[in-house]
Write a protein that holds these residues in place. Structure first.
Motif, short mmCIF file in Angstrom:
data_model
loop_
_atom_site.label_atom_id
_atom_site.label_comp_id
_atom_site.label_asym_id
_atom_site.label_seq_id
_atom_site.Cartn_x
_atom_site.Cartn_y
_atom_site.Cartn_z
N PHE B 27 0.83 -1.21 0.00
CA PHE B 27 0.00 0.00 0.00
C PHE B 27 0.87 1.26 0.00
CE2 PHE B 27 -3.11 -3.15 1.12
CZ PHE B 27 -4.25 -2.70 0.46
N GLY B 28 1.97 1.21 0.76
CA GLY B 28 2.85 2.39 0.83
C GLY B 28 3.48 2.69 -0.52
N ASP B 29 3.72 1.66 -1.34
CA ASP B 29 4.38 1.90 -2.62
C ASP B 29 3.38 2.12 -3.75
OD1 ASP B 29 6.81 2.05 -4.27
OD2 ASP B 29 6.05 0.20 -5.19
N LEU B 30 2.29 1.30 -3.77
CA LEU B 30 1.39 1.32 -4.94
C LEU B 30 0.14 2.16 -4.73
CD1 LEU B 30 1.51 -2.48 -5.90
CD2 LEU B 30 2.93 -0.62 -6.81
N ALA B 31 -0.24 2.43 -3.47
CA ALA B 31 -1.52 3.09 -3.21
C ALA B 31 -1.34 4.19 -2.19
CB ALA B 31 -2.54 2.05 -2.73
N ARG B 32 -0.36 5.04 -2.46
CA ARG B 32 0.01 6.06 -1.48
C ARG B 32 -0.79 7.36 -1.64
NH1 ARG B 32 6.09 7.93 -1.16
NH2 ARG B 32 5.99 6.67 -3.04
N ALA B 33 -1.59 7.48 -2.73
CA ALA B 33 -2.38 8.71 -2.90
C ALA B 33 -3.73 8.52 -2.19
CB ALA B 33 -2.60 8.99 -4.38
N PRO B 34 -4.24 9.58 -1.57
CA PRO B 34 -5.54 9.46 -0.90
C PRO B 34 -6.59 8.96 -1.92
CG PRO B 34 -4.51 11.55 -0.34
CD PRO B 34 -3.68 10.94 -1.43
N LYS B 66 -7.99 -3.72 11.51
CA LYS B 66 -8.38 -3.58 12.91
C LYS B 66 -7.47 -2.58 13.63
CE LYS B 66 -9.16 -6.60 16.79
NZ LYS B 66 -8.79 -7.92 17.30
N GLU B 67 -6.22 -2.56 13.25
CA GLU B 67 -5.25 -1.66 13.91
C GLU B 67 -5.31 -0.24 13.36
OE1 GLU B 67 -1.46 -3.48 13.56
OE2 GLU B 67 -1.84 -4.94 15.15
N GLY B 68 -6.15 -0.02 12.36
CA GLY B 68 -6.34 1.34 11.87
C GLY B 68 -5.35 1.76 10.81
N TRP B 69 -4.62 0.82 10.24
CA TRP B 69 -3.66 1.16 9.18
C TRP B 69 -4.36 1.18 7.82
CZ3 TRP B 69 1.47 2.38 10.03
CH2 TRP B 69 2.26 2.56 8.88
N LEU B 70 -5.32 0.24 7.64
CA LEU B 70 -6.06 0.15 6.37
C LEU B 70 -7.54 0.46 6.60
CD1 LEU B 70 -4.63 -3.15 4.75
CD2 LEU B 70 -4.01 -0.78 4.22
N ARG B 86 -4.05 7.58 9.00
CA ARG B 86 -2.83 7.29 9.75
C ARG B 86 -1.84 6.52 8.87
NH1 ARG B 86 -2.53 2.51 13.87
NH2 ARG B 86 -0.27 2.22 13.68
N GLY B 87 -2.33 5.51 8.13
CA GLY B 87 -1.47 4.74 7.24
C GLY B 87 -0.85 5.62 6.16
N LEU B 88 -1.67 6.55 5.63
CA LEU B 88 -1.15 7.49 4.62
C LEU B 88 -0.05 8.36 5.22
CD1 LEU B 88 -4.45 8.71 2.89
CD2 LEU B 88 -2.48 7.70 1.70
N ALA B 89 -0.33 8.88 6.43
CA ALA B 89 0.64 9.80 7.05
C ALA B 89 1.96 9.08 7.33
CB ALA B 89 0.06 10.37 8.35
N GLU B 90 1.87 7.86 7.84
CA GLU B 90 3.11 7.16 8.19
C GLU B 90 3.87 6.73 6.93
OE1 GLU B 90 3.20 4.58 11.54
OE2 GLU B 90 1.63 5.68 12.60
N SER B 91 3.13 6.33 5.88
CA SER B 91 3.80 5.98 4.62
C SER B 91 4.50 7.21 4.03
CB SER B 91 2.78 5.44 3.61
OG SER B 91 2.19 4.26 4.11
N GLU B 92 3.80 8.35 4.12
CA GLU B 92 4.35 9.61 3.62
C GLU B 92 5.65 9.96 4.38
OE1 GLU B 92 4.36 12.23 0.84
OE2 GLU B 92 2.60 10.91 1.08
N ALA B 93 5.59 9.77 5.69
CA ALA B 93 6.75 10.12 6.52
C ALA B 93 7.94 9.24 6.20
CB ALA B 93 6.38 10.02 8.00
N ALA B 94 7.69 7.95 5.91
CA ALA B 94 8.79 7.03 5.64
C ALA B 94 9.36 7.22 4.24
CB ALA B 94 8.33 5.58 5.83
#
Lengths: 243, 243
Positions: B27-34, B66-70, B86-94
């Motif tokens: 998701f971080g590589d292929l689906a990083r756009a909102p 369940k953990e709120g990443w997806l 949250r998943g978007l923000a953390e992927s963006e940060a990394a």
């Protein structure tokens, strides 16, 4: 109690040096050639000028003779003292540290688990006069060390002694101001006290440039003033002391 | 048990990545756009190509949701997944650490009791990407650190991972040799596995030049090969995956 000469007070500030130690300096500075001797009356007068008690001088001469540092022979009512072969050898060995320039002109920080010949300043950090040839040790040229690094290179007592000595050498230089004393014995006493003060510092210094040590500016200044005082107060030929 | 694609084996050597962790990379590589979403059938086929079990994929998707990443929404018989805020923000940060150049181009050794923002390598020694402005800290430019200093900057497991990854990237590069796969899903799977392998390294690296770290040559080579593989294997538009 003897009365020290007023010029002497610039160097001792009323606290004379330890008797046996200053005798080592007297012989090491004035009678360093094989065969040189100084008679007990001259030694007594020198001690007097420095503020030392005559009994203390006699005791210290006895001790240094017994320990094999000095040789003694009787001449009439007096004794003549000279350095033993051991005393000569050790005075000779200390000479370059006392009369020579600083023992290193460059300094390097060495980093590594085993930093070899340097002076340790932290567990894996040492300071040396040359870079390390060892591959696992990193060497960097050291210009101006921070306080904590300087302070690890000399105990605070030595740094304090450096500051005091610089001040005393400056005070004596000002007092002599162009009119060095004519009396051979006084010249010798002042010279010996200068050598003695500097010797106490020089023999404790690591083989590093003055500028990287604590009180480094005072040290460099004292070293330069010591050299000038030595030429203002040249060692008189031993014959001149005799009464 | 699914059968991984032969090209995939260059990157996994038969040991597929951990399922939840590779989903974070997918998701971080292929689906990083909102708004980006990937359907459960595509995720299942990607997992299959990597050698992951379908149940493991379902369990990991459930857990990440369940953990709120997806985030998840139903569409007909399937589910569509996308990164949560949250998943978007953390992927963006990394992102900069994963896709960017090395985080520092210069290195300095800092010496002092408190060496601030550097990476400690011994009690009073640290390595940093910039000199220290603090007067009590000495800074020296660091070119080629000795082994003990490198070794203190990364755990040996990470150094080993760097060596393995360089070898795997080189093997894949040789296998692709001018004929990149045409299948969008396979391209995506290979790309994700490259990003995943590099991400495991990149997120553990200190902000220092590659050359001062253990396995520094392998690291710089892997970084360069990773950049070439990303352009050989561009991220396919999500629409191309849909059956």
């Amino acid at each position: 109690m003897s009365d020290p000469h007023p010029l002497v007070l610039h160097l001792t500030e009323g606290v004379p040096p330890r008797t046996w130690s200053v005798l080592v300096t007297i012989f090491g500075d004035l009678a360093r050639a094989p065969g040189d001797e100084i008679g007990s009356p001259v030694l007594a007068r020198m001690g007097e000028a420095m503020g030392l008690r005559p009994e203390a001088m006699r005791t210290a001469l006895h001790r240094l003779h017994k320990e094999g540092w000095l040789e003694r022979r009787r001449e009439g009512r007096h004794s003549l003292y000279g350095l033993s072969p051991r005393g000569l050898a050790e005075s000779e060995a200390a000479g370059p540290r006392i009369y020579g320039p600083e023992r290193a002109t460059h300094a390097f920080v060495l980093l590594g688990p085993a930093t070899g010949p340097g002076y340790p300043v932290a567990p894996a950090i040492s300071v040396a006069g040359a870079p390390s040839p060892e591959g696992e040790t990193l060497s960097f040229p050291l210009e101006a060390p921070p306080g904590w690094m300087r302070d690890a290179l000399l105990p605070p007592e030595t740094a304090a002694l450096i500051r005091v000595t610089r001040r005393r050498f400056d005070a004596l230089t000002a007092a002599l101001a162009g009119t060095p004393p004519q009396d051979a014995l006084l010249v010798a006493v002042l010279r010996v006290l200068c050598v003695h003060a500097w010797r106490r510092i020089a023999l404790r210094l690591p083989d590093l440039p003055d500028r990287v040590l604590p009180a480094g500016e005072d040290l460099a200044a004292a070293r330069a003033t010591f050299a000038r005082l030595r030429s203002t107060l040249p060692a008189p030929p031993l014959a001149e002391f005799e009464p």
